[in-house]
Design a protein around this motif. Structure first.
Motif, PDB file in Angstrom:
ATOM      1  N   HIS A   1       0.859  -1.202  -0.003  1.00 30.57           N
ATOM      2  CA  HIS A   1       0.129  -0.085  -0.013  1.00 30.57           C
ATOM      3  C   HIS A   1       1.079   1.159  -0.028  1.00 30.57           C
ATOM      4  O   HIS A   1       0.593   2.293  -0.725  1.00 30.57           O
ATOM      5  CB  HIS A   1      -0.890  -0.076   1.457  1.00 30.57           C
ATOM      6  CG  HIS A   1      -2.043   0.823   1.367  1.00 30.57           C
ATOM      7  ND1 HIS A   1      -2.979   1.000   2.056  1.00 30.57           N
ATOM      8  CD2 HIS A   1      -2.406   1.788   0.245  1.00 30.57           C
ATOM      9  CE1 HIS A   1      -3.922   1.652   1.846  1.00 30.57           C
ATOM     10  NE2 HIS A   1      -3.854   2.372   0.767  1.00 30.57           N
TER      11      HIS A   1
ATOM     12  N   HIS B   1       1.193   1.685  -3.823  1.00 29.36           N
ATOM     13  CA  HIS B   1      -0.004   2.260  -4.151  1.00 29.36           C
ATOM     14  C   HIS B   1       0.025   3.878  -3.967  1.00 29.36           C
ATOM     15  O   HIS B   1      -0.195   4.679  -4.935  1.00 29.36           O
ATOM     16  CB  HIS B   1      -1.561   1.892  -3.345  1.00 29.36           C
ATOM     17  CG  HIS B   1      -1.705   0.700  -4.112  1.00 29.36           C
ATOM     18  ND1 HIS B   1      -2.652   0.635  -5.044  1.00 29.36           N
ATOM     19  CD2 HIS B   1      -1.594  -0.671  -3.524  1.00 29.36           C
ATOM     20  CE1 HIS B   1      -2.783  -0.775  -5.175  1.00 29.36           C
ATOM     21  NE2 HIS B   1      -2.253  -1.506  -4.197  1.00 29.36           N
ATOM     22  N   TYR B   2       0.531   4.388  -2.850  1.00 33.58           N
ATOM     23  CA  TYR B   2       0.621   5.696  -2.395  1.00 33.58           C
ATOM     24  C   TYR B   2       1.837   6.361  -3.184  1.00 33.58           C
ATOM     25  O   TYR B   2       1.575   7.414  -3.704  1.00 33.58           O
ATOM     26  CB  TYR B   2       1.269   5.536  -0.862  1.00 33.58           C
ATOM     27  CG  TYR B   2       1.467   6.780  -0.155  1.00 33.58           C
ATOM     28  CD1 TYR B   2       1.219   8.310  -0.635  1.00 33.58           C
ATOM     29  CD2 TYR B   2       1.680   7.039   1.127  1.00 33.58           C
ATOM     30  CE1 TYR B   2       1.427   9.546  -0.152  1.00 33.58           C
ATOM     31  CE2 TYR B   2       1.968   8.235   1.637  1.00 33.58           C
ATOM     32  CZ  TYR B   2       2.006   9.345   1.169  1.00 33.58           C
ATOM     33  OH  TYR B   2       2.253  10.822   1.933  1.00 33.58           O
TER      34      TYR B   2
ATOM     35  N   SER C   1       2.838   5.655  -6.112  1.00 38.61           N
ATOM     36  CA  SER C   1       2.326   5.902  -7.710  1.00 38.61           C
ATOM     37  C   SER C   1       1.815   7.085  -7.690  1.00 38.61           C
ATOM     38  O   SER C   1       1.642   7.923  -8.757  1.00 38.61           O
ATOM     39  CB  SER C   1       1.132   4.861  -8.009  1.00 38.61           C
ATOM     40  OG  SER C   1       2.122   3.388  -7.992  1.00 38.61           O
ATOM     41  N   TYR C   2       0.780   7.479  -6.668  1.00 31.91           N
ATOM     42  CA  TYR C   2       0.007   8.807  -6.561  1.00 31.91           C
ATOM     43  C   TYR C   2       1.148   9.808  -6.797  1.00 31.91           C
ATOM     44  O   TYR C   2       1.035  10.704  -7.337  1.00 31.91           O
ATOM     45  CB  TYR C   2      -0.740   9.023  -5.536  1.00 31.91           C
ATOM     46  CG  TYR C   2      -2.171   7.887  -5.802  1.00 31.91           C
ATOM     47  CD1 TYR C   2      -3.072   8.477  -6.619  1.00 31.91           C
ATOM     48  CD2 TYR C   2      -2.079   6.986  -5.030  1.00 31.91           C
ATOM     49  CE1 TYR C   2      -4.021   7.471  -6.988  1.00 31.91           C
ATOM     50  CE2 TYR C   2      -3.601   6.089  -5.156  1.00 31.91           C
ATOM     51  CZ  TYR C   2      -4.341   6.521  -6.192  1.00 31.91           C
ATOM     52  OH  TYR C   2      -5.385   5.787  -6.387  1.00 31.91           O
TER      53      TYR C   2
ATOM     54  N   HIS D   1      -4.001   9.460   1.167  1.00 34.01           N
ATOM     55  CA  HIS D   1      -2.944   8.137   1.819  1.00 34.01           C
ATOM     56  C   HIS D   1      -2.001   8.935   2.833  1.00 34.01           C
ATOM     57  O   HIS D   1      -1.852   8.255   3.964  1.00 34.01           O
ATOM     58  CB  HIS D   1      -2.154   7.975   0.712  1.00 34.01           C
ATOM     59  CG  HIS D   1      -2.756   6.815  -0.076  1.00 34.01           C
ATOM     60  ND1 HIS D   1      -3.319   7.028  -1.222  1.00 34.01           N
ATOM     61  CD2 HIS D   1      -3.057   5.520   0.186  1.00 34.01           C
ATOM     62  CE1 HIS D   1      -4.135   6.143  -1.856  1.00 34.01           C
ATOM     63  NE2 HIS D   1      -3.940   5.000  -0.613  1.00 34.01           N
TER      64      HIS D   1
ATOM     65  N   SER E   1     -14.664   1.676  -4.126  1.00 38.61           N
ATOM     66  CA  SER E   1     -13.423   2.304  -3.657  1.00 38.61           C
ATOM     67  C   SER E   1     -13.884   3.729  -2.767  1.00 38.61           C
ATOM     68  O   SER E   1     -14.592   4.580  -3.636  1.00 38.61           O
ATOM     69  CB  SER E   1     -12.513   2.218  -4.682  1.00 38.61           C
ATOM     70  OG  SER E   1     -11.962   1.276  -5.099  1.00 38.61           O
TER      71      SER E   1
ATOM     72  N   TRP F   1     -10.488   1.280   0.128  1.00 35.05           N
ATOM     73  CA  TRP F   1     -10.277   0.447  -1.308  1.00 35.05           C
ATOM     74  C   TRP F   1      -9.807  -0.610  -0.996  1.00 35.05           C
ATOM     75  O   TRP F   1      -9.263  -1.238   0.128  1.00 35.05           O
ATOM     76  CB  TRP F   1      -9.141   1.228  -1.934  1.00 35.05           C
ATOM     77  CG  TRP F   1      -9.294   2.453  -2.567  1.00 35.05           C
ATOM     78  CD1 TRP F   1      -9.555   3.889  -2.085  1.00 35.05           C
ATOM     79  CD2 TRP F   1      -9.109   2.680  -3.962  1.00 35.05           C
ATOM     80  NE1 TRP F   1      -9.790   4.783  -3.111  1.00 35.05           N
ATOM     81  CE2 TRP F   1      -9.427   4.327  -4.047  1.00 35.05           C
ATOM     82  CE3 TRP F   1      -8.394   2.270  -5.092  1.00 35.05           C
ATOM     83  CZ2 TRP F   1      -9.428   4.978  -5.212  1.00 35.05           C
ATOM     84  CZ3 TRP F   1      -8.633   2.670  -6.151  1.00 35.05           C
ATOM     85  CH2 TRP F   1      -8.907   4.122  -6.369  1.00 35.05           C
TER      86      TRP F   1
ATOM     87  N   HIS G   1      -7.318  -2.436  -1.853  1.00 32.79           N
ATOM     88  CA  HIS G   1      -5.978  -2.732  -1.886  1.00 32.79           C
ATOM     89  C   HIS G   1      -5.586  -2.615  -0.281  1.00 32.79           C
ATOM     90  O   HIS G   1      -4.626  -3.002   0.087  1.00 32.79           O
ATOM     91  CB  HIS G   1      -5.340  -1.735  -2.848  1.00 32.79           C
ATOM     92  CG  HIS G   1      -5.235  -0.385  -2.588  1.00 32.79           C
ATOM     93  ND1 HIS G   1      -5.471   0.489  -3.616  1.00 32.79           N
ATOM     94  CD2 HIS G   1      -5.156   0.491  -1.477  1.00 32.79           C
ATOM     95  CE1 HIS G   1      -5.498   1.780  -3.133  1.00 32.79           C
ATOM     96  NE2 HIS G   1      -5.198   1.597  -1.729  1.00 32.79           N
ATOM     97  N   SER G   2      -6.367  -1.838   0.235  1.00 33.61           N
ATOM     98  CA  SER G   2      -5.965  -1.724   1.863  1.00 33.61           C
ATOM     99  C   SER G   2      -6.297  -2.727   2.930  1.00 33.61           C
ATOM    100  O   SER G   2      -5.815  -2.682   3.733  1.00 33.61           O
ATOM    101  CB  SER G   2      -6.622  -0.246   2.292  1.00 33.61           C
ATOM    102  OG  SER G   2      -8.051  -0.443   2.255  1.00 33.61           O
TER     103      SER G   2
END
Ligand code: MN
Length: 223
Positions: free
Chosen positions: A31, A35-36, A38-39, A86, A135, A174, A176-177
């Motif tokens: 995560h 994910h974080y 990537s943002y 995030h 999400s 989401w 993914h979390s």
């Protein structure tokens, strides 16, 4: 940490396995590092092509998204939302979280005033988080007047800040979390999240809102 371009991830304020067994190490790693990150990368990539917006803070972008030209707005605003949400989610957790806010804190009093009791707040927040379709996030927010309320929003929207609200406690729902550990059982993830909340951070964020209102007799308004 840079407040403007190029943005950086807020540091993870605990080890990746610190939230075990409630939030597992692998989920935190994927995560946070996946994910974080990537943002952050995508926000920087979008801003690299739009130097005229490189002096904006996250708050500037999110409070006035329409100040950004429509051709480049979507990737900038969407990724800024992902970074902002995030940051709040990861900073809102801690190892060995307390059962709830310090009973003497303004936050504890506010929760009693606006939700009748902490137990009732927990119930309402959990139901709101469970009810997010697809999400999104559930968030305890303070309004500009210092009122507490629960907000939910989809994807990487940032409803609180774009409406002048301050996020105090942000829960990412989401998949993914939680999917690696909890699969489809979002309610179990929500129940576990209550065990790792950084109440001190939440109390501090609320106190900042309350202190700003002090000249206008915040205490009186709460009665
Ligand atoms: Mn997330």
């Amino acid at each position: 940490m840079n407040k403007t371009y190029p943005f950086e991830q807020s540091p993870l304020p605990y080890e990746a396995d610190a939230l075990e067994p409630y939030i597992d190490r692998q989920t935190v790693q994927v995560h946070y590092n996946g994910h974080y990150k990537s943002y952050v990368d995508n926000l920087n990539a979008a801003l690299e092509k739009s130097p005229e917006y490189q002096n904006l803070t996250l708050e500037d972008i999110l409070k006035k998204p329409n100040d950004i030209a429509s051709e480049v707005r979507t990737p900038i605003v969407r990724n800024a939302g992902g970074v902002y949400n995030h940051m709040h989610y990861f900073n809102g957790m801690t190892k060995d979280g307390a059962e709830g806010p310090d009973p003497d804190s303004e936050l504890a009093k506010g929760i009693d005033d606006f939700f009748d009791s902490f137990e009732n707040f927990q119930k309402e927040f959990s139901a709101a988080a469970a009810g997010v379709f697809g999400s999104g996030y559930a968030c305890l927010v303070a309004s500009p007047q210092g009122w507490l309320q629960i907000m939910t929003f989809s994807n990487q929207d940032v409803l609180p800040i774009s409406h002048g609200y301050v996020p105090l406690l942000t829960l990412d729902v989401w998949e993914h979390s939680y999917y690696l550990k909890y699969q489809n059982k979002r309610a179990d993830y929500i129940a576990a999240w209550w065990k790792v909340i950084n109440w001190q951070a939440c109390e501090k964020a609320y106190k900042e809102v309350a202190d700003k209102l002090k000249p206008f007799s915040f205490e009186d308004m709460m009665r």
